[in-house]
Design a protein around this motif. Structure first.
Motif, PDB file in Angstrom:
ATOM      1  N   THR A 146      49.636  33.081  37.176  1.00 17.47           N
ATOM      2  CA  THR A 146      48.773  34.474  37.170  1.00 17.47           C
ATOM      3  C   THR A 146      47.900  35.212  36.857  1.00 17.47           C
ATOM      4  O   THR A 146      48.137  34.766  35.494  1.00 17.47           O
ATOM      5  N   VAL A 147      47.845  36.066  37.677  1.00 20.82           N
ATOM      6  CA  VAL A 147      46.824  36.150  36.662  1.00 20.82           C
ATOM      7  C   VAL A 147      46.637  37.986  37.158  1.00 20.82           C
ATOM      8  O   VAL A 147      46.550  38.902  38.468  1.00 20.82           O
ATOM      9  N   THR A 148      46.850  39.077  36.304  1.00 29.87           N
ATOM     10  CA  THR A 148      47.259  40.619  37.478  1.00 29.87           C
ATOM     11  C   THR A 148      46.237  41.215  36.237  1.00 29.87           C
ATOM     12  O   THR A 148      45.287  41.068  34.624  1.00 29.87           O
ATOM     13  N   ASP A 149      45.133  42.432  36.452  1.00 33.95           N
ATOM     14  CA  ASP A 149      44.308  43.362  35.935  1.00 33.95           C
ATOM     15  C   ASP A 149      44.481  44.616  35.707  1.00 33.95           C
ATOM     16  O   ASP A 149      44.982  44.939  37.113  1.00 33.95           O
ATOM     17  N   ASP A 150      44.250  45.566  35.369  1.00 30.07           N
ATOM     18  CA  ASP A 150      44.080  46.867  35.195  1.00 30.07           C
ATOM     19  C   ASP A 150      42.979  47.892  35.837  1.00 30.07           C
ATOM     20  O   ASP A 150      43.184  49.041  36.010  1.00 30.07           O
ATOM     21  N   GLY A 151      42.185  46.778  36.662  1.00 27.78           N
ATOM     22  CA  GLY A 151      41.003  47.379  38.122  1.00 27.78           C
ATOM     23  C   GLY A 151      39.745  48.058  36.840  1.00 27.78           C
ATOM     24  O   GLY A 151      39.173  49.210  37.951  1.00 27.78           O
ATOM     25  N   LEU A 152      39.907  47.633  35.649  1.00 25.20           N
ATOM     26  CA  LEU A 152      38.723  48.458  35.297  1.00 25.20           C
ATOM     27  C   LEU A 152      38.161  46.823  34.600  1.00 25.20           C
ATOM     28  O   LEU A 152      38.497  46.025  34.384  1.00 25.20           O
ATOM     29  N   PRO A 153      36.919  47.178  34.621  1.00 23.54           N
ATOM     30  CA  PRO A 153      35.861  48.059  35.206  1.00 23.54           C
ATOM     31  C   PRO A 153      35.793  48.207  36.270  1.00 23.54           C
ATOM     32  O   PRO A 153      35.441  47.830  36.987  1.00 23.54           O
ATOM     33  N   THR A 154      35.774  49.638  36.635  1.00 17.68           N
ATOM     34  CA  THR A 154      35.548  49.513  38.370  1.00 17.68           C
ATOM     35  C   THR A 154      34.820  48.946  39.564  1.00 17.68           C
ATOM     36  O   THR A 154      33.720  49.170  39.103  1.00 17.68           O
ATOM     37  N   GLY A 155      35.221  48.403  40.105  1.00 16.26           N
ATOM     38  CA  GLY A 155      34.391  47.374  41.181  1.00 16.26           C
ATOM     39  C   GLY A 155      34.491  46.128  40.412  1.00 16.26           C
ATOM     40  O   GLY A 155      33.651  45.011  41.577  1.00 16.26           O
ATOM     41  N   ALA A 156      35.127  45.864  39.002  1.00 14.33           N
ATOM     42  CA  ALA A 156      34.690  43.971  39.136  1.00 14.33           C
ATOM     43  C   ALA A 156      35.672  43.439  39.576  1.00 14.33           C
ATOM     44  O   ALA A 156      36.453  43.501  39.897  1.00 14.33           O
ATOM     45  N   SER A 202      38.704  36.440  33.783  1.00 16.97           N
ATOM     46  CA  SER A 202      37.762  37.979  33.425  1.00 16.97           C
ATOM     47  C   SER A 202      37.617  39.272  34.505  1.00 16.97           C
ATOM     48  O   SER A 202      37.672  38.598  35.580  1.00 16.97           O
ATOM     49  N   ASP A 203      37.621  40.319  33.720  1.00 19.62           N
ATOM     50  CA  ASP A 203      36.867  41.122  34.569  1.00 19.62           C
ATOM     51  C   ASP A 203      35.988  41.908  34.659  1.00 19.62           C
ATOM     52  O   ASP A 203      35.563  43.163  34.855  1.00 19.62           O
ATOM     53  N   THR A 204      34.647  40.532  34.083  1.00 22.77           N
ATOM     54  CA  THR A 204      33.613  40.795  33.985  1.00 22.77           C
ATOM     55  C   THR A 204      33.208  41.699  32.098  1.00 22.77           C
ATOM     56  O   THR A 204      32.477  41.027  31.526  1.00 22.77           O
ATOM     57  N   ALA A 205      34.414  42.268  31.573  1.00 18.38           N
ATOM     58  CA  ALA A 205      34.130  42.893  30.363  1.00 18.38           C
ATOM     59  C   ALA A 205      35.382  42.424  29.450  1.00 18.38           C
ATOM     60  O   ALA A 205      35.127  42.412  28.127  1.00 18.38           O
ATOM     61  N   ALA A 206      36.236  41.746  29.920  1.00 20.39           N
ATOM     62  CA  ALA A 206      37.026  41.567  28.891  1.00 20.39           C
ATOM     63  C   ALA A 206      37.677  39.843  29.414  1.00 20.39           C
ATOM     64  O   ALA A 206      37.945  39.554  31.571  1.00 20.39           O
ATOM     65  N   SER A 207      38.528  39.049  28.299  1.00 16.42           N
ATOM     66  CA  SER A 207      38.779  38.384  29.291  1.00 16.42           C
ATOM     67  C   SER A 207      40.143  37.082  28.065  1.00 16.42           C
ATOM     68  O   SER A 207      40.395  38.216  27.026  1.00 16.42           O
ATOM     69  N   GLN A 220      41.566  46.513  29.249  1.00 22.48           N
ATOM     70  CA  GLN A 220      42.149  45.721  28.820  1.00 22.48           C
ATOM     71  C   GLN A 220      42.098  44.164  29.706  1.00 22.48           C
ATOM     72  O   GLN A 220      41.916  44.469  30.471  1.00 22.48           O
ATOM     73  N   PRO A 221      42.261  43.762  28.273  1.00 26.62           N
ATOM     74  CA  PRO A 221      41.811  41.785  29.176  1.00 26.62           C
ATOM     75  C   PRO A 221      43.049  42.160  30.351  1.00 26.62           C
ATOM     76  O   PRO A 221      44.362  42.243  30.437  1.00 26.62           O
ATOM     77  N   PRO A 222      42.499  41.005  31.752  1.00 29.84           N
ATOM     78  CA  PRO A 222      43.779  40.464  32.331  1.00 29.84           C
ATOM     79  C   PRO A 222      45.152  39.641  31.162  1.00 29.84           C
ATOM     80  O   PRO A 222      44.685  39.067  30.631  1.00 29.84           O
ATOM     81  N   VAL A 223      45.860  40.023  32.265  1.00 30.86           N
ATOM     82  CA  VAL A 223      47.415  39.189  31.715  1.00 30.86           C
ATOM     83  C   VAL A 223      47.091  38.125  32.550  1.00 30.86           C
ATOM     84  O   VAL A 223      47.386  38.342  33.929  1.00 30.86           O
ATOM     85  N   VAL A 224      47.287  36.665  31.251  1.00 25.14           N
ATOM     86  CA  VAL A 224      47.091  35.411  32.012  1.00 25.14           C
ATOM     87  C   VAL A 224      48.328  34.853  31.831  1.00 25.14           C
ATOM     88  O   VAL A 224      49.214  34.822  30.755  1.00 25.14           O
ATOM     89  N   THR A 225      49.326  33.922  32.164  1.00 20.58           N
ATOM     90  CA  THR A 225      50.569  33.157  32.476  1.00 20.58           C
ATOM     91  C   THR A 225      49.874  32.179  33.655  1.00 20.58           C
ATOM     92  O   THR A 225      49.495  31.749  34.655  1.00 20.58           O
ATOM     93  N   THR A 226      51.073  31.498  32.599  1.00 27.34           N
ATOM     94  CA  THR A 226      50.839  29.644  33.786  1.00 27.34           C
ATOM     95  C   THR A 226      51.870  29.231  33.902  1.00 27.34           C
ATOM     96  O   THR A 226      52.321  27.811  34.431  1.00 27.34           O
ATOM     97  N   GLY A 227      53.039  29.705  32.984  1.00 29.12           N
ATOM     98  CA  GLY A 227      54.513  28.974  34.020  1.00 29.12           C
ATOM     99  C   GLY A 227      54.928  27.798  32.109  1.00 29.12           C
ATOM    100  O   GLY A 227      54.234  28.248  31.777  1.00 29.12           O
ATOM    101  N   ALA A 228      56.023  27.712  33.012  1.00 31.55           N
ATOM    102  CA  ALA A 228      56.775  26.448  31.951  1.00 31.55           C
ATOM    103  C   ALA A 228      55.662  25.261  32.259  1.00 31.55           C
ATOM    104  O   ALA A 228      55.461  25.126  32.984  1.00 31.55           O
ATOM    105  N   ALA A 229      56.230  24.777  31.039  1.00 28.67           N
ATOM    106  CA  ALA A 229      55.830  23.319  30.158  1.00 28.67           C
ATOM    107  C   ALA A 229      56.612  22.367  31.726  1.00 28.67           C
ATOM    108  O   ALA A 229      57.454  22.272  32.487  1.00 28.67           O
ATOM    109  N   GLN A 230      55.788  21.001  31.972  1.00 27.74           N
ATOM    110  CA  GLN A 230      55.996  20.591  33.268  1.00 27.74           C
ATOM    111  C   GLN A 230      55.771  18.125  33.116  1.00 27.74           C
ATOM    112  O   GLN A 230      55.360  18.721  31.781  1.00 27.74           O
ATOM    113  N   THR A 231      56.895  17.751  32.936  1.00 24.80           N
ATOM    114  CA  THR A 231      57.189  16.577  32.899  1.00 24.80           C
ATOM    115  C   THR A 231      56.969  15.609  34.197  1.00 24.80           C
ATOM    116  O   THR A 231      57.670  16.243  35.422  1.00 24.80           O
ATOM    117  N   ILE A 232      55.962  15.340  34.740  1.00 22.86           N
ATOM    118  CA  ILE A 232      55.734  14.284  35.751  1.00 22.86           C
ATOM    119  C   ILE A 232      55.852  12.990  35.764  1.00 22.86           C
ATOM    120  O   ILE A 232      55.682  12.995  34.486  1.00 22.86           O
TER     121      ILE A 232
END
Length: 120
Positions: free
Chosen positions: A33-43, A85-90, A10-22
């Motif tokens: 944040t980036v989380t991944d399912d660990g596949l492909p193995t070793g990627a 990207s986990d080399t196979a999905a992004s 599965q592609p990584p799950v990506v979040t960027t947080g809330a919109a900001q005003t500076i």
């Protein structure tokens, strides 16, 4: 006994947080944040911040880190994208940063003395 097939990559799950005003000259703290399912193995999972739109340029302290800071050259509305990207999905997520102009710099006071007078 027939076991179900293992799930595919599965592609990584990506979040960027809330919109900001500076307000310039401050920068934005990006809390991606980036989380991944660990596949492909070793990627190795990689991530990258990029500017998608905005009136000026964005400088990232570390564009390869999901959690970093960004500074902006001029005021305006910017859209920043975090791609992983986990080399196979992004996958990617975007965040909008509204950058207000810097407050006016200190100016000397304005002094007036009034009209000239003649006295006796």
């Amino acid at each position: 006994t027939v076991n179900p097939a293992p799930p595919g990559n599965q592609p990584p799950v990506v979040t960027t947080g809330a919109a900001q005003t500076i307000t310039l000259p401050a920068g934005a703290t990006l809390a991606g944040t980036v989380t991944d399912d660990g596949l492909p193995t070793g990627a190795t999972v990689t991530s990258q911040w990029t500017q998608q739109s905005g009136p000026g340029t964005t400088t990232f302290a570390n564009a390869a880190s999901p959690q970093t800071t960004a500074t902006f050259s001029v005021a305006g509305t910017y859209v920043l994208r975090l791609t992983a990207s986990d080399t196979a999905a992004s996958a990617f997520a975007e965040v909008t940063i509204t950058v207000n102009p810097a407050p006016p710099s200190n100016q000397p006071p304005v002094v007036t003395t009034g009209a000239a007078q003649t006295i006796t």
